[in-house]
Design an enzyme around this catalytic site. Structure first.
Site, mmCIF file in Angstrom:
data_model
loop_
_atom_site.group_PDB
_atom_site.id
_atom_site.type_symbol
_atom_site.label_atom_id
_atom_site.label_comp_id
_atom_site.label_asym_id
_atom_site.label_seq_id
_atom_site.Cartn_x
_atom_site.Cartn_y
_atom_site.Cartn_z
ATOM 1 N N LYS A 226 0.707 -1.175 0.162
ATOM 2 C CA LYS A 226 -0.115 -0.049 0.039
ATOM 3 C C LYS A 226 0.835 1.187 -0.051
ATOM 4 C CE LYS A 226 -4.515 -1.537 1.626
ATOM 5 N NZ LYS A 226 -5.548 -1.258 2.629
ATOM 6 N N LYS B 286 -4.596 -8.807 -7.076
ATOM 7 C CA LYS B 286 -5.873 -8.982 -6.547
ATOM 8 C C LYS B 286 -6.992 -8.035 -6.975
ATOM 9 C CE LYS B 286 -5.897 -7.217 -2.199
ATOM 10 N NZ LYS B 286 -5.823 -6.932 -0.942
ATOM 11 N N LYS C 197 -10.498 -2.507 -4.548
ATOM 12 C CA LYS C 197 -11.297 -1.247 -4.607
ATOM 13 C C LYS C 197 -10.295 -0.300 -5.235
ATOM 14 C CE LYS C 197 -13.020 -2.165 0.117
ATOM 15 N NZ LYS C 197 -13.030 -1.841 1.358
#
Ligand code: TYM
Length: 333
Positions: free
Chosen positions: A114, A198, A201
């Site tokens: 992230k 993956k 969102k």
């Protein structure tokens, strides 16, 4: 022994098929079991580890609660609440951050993903986020935590924190190390555009995921455009090692039909992708479209959703504030 279930979902918008098949579908099943108490949390404190627009965040908190209810979780029988409503979460996170070690957090792969290349600019919250997650779980003495595969490492950290706390203060089994509930197969749904990434969102292309608020046409279009390869459908599981998109789509099919991957391979072996995709669309429409419609309906009644969250906060606070008081006593406060 009765099970105590705790899990959370971030209200960051675009809840998708990965969240559903990896976690929420499992929440629904657990919530219907006898002798099981479930607490489902809209983790808004986790959401702000990345900057959020306040208005959007408010909507997304309601939408996440609406998604729980639309998927089949009964708010009367289960606790649905938002994390920021219960002060013990933030307090617990601080206390546990004094127990967790830097070395443990440095190993967290999700932070590395992230934060990307510019770790210096990531918020401190993004780094310590798994400690808040540990507080969430430990405040409720959760016995089991249903999550997707990407949360496995965070749950191991939670167990380590619980054990260290108990050892440091000589309070055997005071913080309860929870068991992860991660499905064996299909616990990681991948992007429709790239079978090595993956479903997420935050992926820019909306075509990479099926959102739980997508309508029929969007679902049909996204499956039509989902990446495949030029070969016929695989006939052997070994082929899937190199055919990641086929593997992912077959995984979604298997998860929706509650069957094994091997079984789905046998059903479609040697057929065209177009035939398979037609069946997949049918399944997705019958499972996701009613949820999508129900979410939209629920979102029109904001006061109903706010009431669910407020009731949930009240119930959750009764449990969490007791636990945090005991934690403080142990610490000497
Ligand atoms: P979050 O909001 O990123 O995701 C919510 C749930 O969805 C699962 N998930 C997936 N499963 C399969 N395939 C995917 N592509 C996929 N993407 C997401 C996640 O594993 C998760 O179960 N830190 C957590 C929220 C959290 C929490 C907790 C969970 C906060 N406190 C305490 C359990 C217990 C998170 O960010 O999930």
């Amino acid at each position: 022994m009765s099970k105590k279930i705790f899990s959370g979902v971030q209200p960051t918008g675009n809840l998708h098929l990965g969240n559903y098949l990896g976690a929420i579908k499992n929440f629904v099943e657990l919530s219907k079991e006898i002798d099981t108490n479930c607490i489902f949390c809209v983790v808004d404190l986790h959401a702000i580890t990345i900057k959020q627009d306040p208005k959007e965040l408010k909507n997304n908190i309601r939408e996440t609660a609406a998604t729980f209810v639309a998927s089949g979780i009964d708010p009367k029988k289960n606790i649905i609440f938002n994390q920021s409503g219960v002060p013990a979460h933030a307090e617990g996170a601080w206390i546990l951050s004094c127990i967790a070690r830097m070395g443990w957090l440095n190993r967290m792969t999700q932070f590395k993903e992230k934060a990307g290349n510019d770790k210096e600019k990531a918020s401190i919250g993004l780094y310590s986020y798994p400690v808040l997650m540990a507080a969430d779980i430990l405040l409720y003495d959760a016995t089991h935590v249903p999550v997707g595969d990407d949360q496995r490492q965070h749950l191991e950290l939670c167990r380590d924190i619980a054990q260290k706390f108990n050892n440091d203060f000589n309070v055997k089994n005071f913080l309860r190390a929870p068991e992860p509930l991660i499905q064996k197969e299909f616990s990681r749904i991948m992007s429709l555009k790239d079978g090595s990434k993956k479903m997420s969102k935050s992926e820019i292309s909306d075509l990479s995921r099926i959102n739980l608020t997508d309508d029929k046409d969007q679902i049909i279009n996204k499956i039509k455009k989902a990446k495949t390869d030029t070969m016929p459908m695989p006939s052997d599981a070994n082929e899937l090692k190199k055919r990641l998109e086929a593997k992912n789509l077959l995984g979604i099919y298997s998860s929706l039909t509650n069957s094994s991957l091997q079984n789905s391979i046998e059903v479609f072996a040697g057929k065209n992708f177009s035939e398979f995709k037609e069946k997949l669309v049918e399944l997705l429409l019958s499972e996701i479209d009613p949820i999508s419609k129900e979410i939209k309906k629920l979102l029109q009644d904001k006061s109903y959703l706010d009431k669910i969250l407020l009731d949930g906060v009240e119930k959750a606070d009764l449990i969490a504030s007791k636990k945090i008081e005991s934690i403080k006593k142990i610490l000497g406060f």
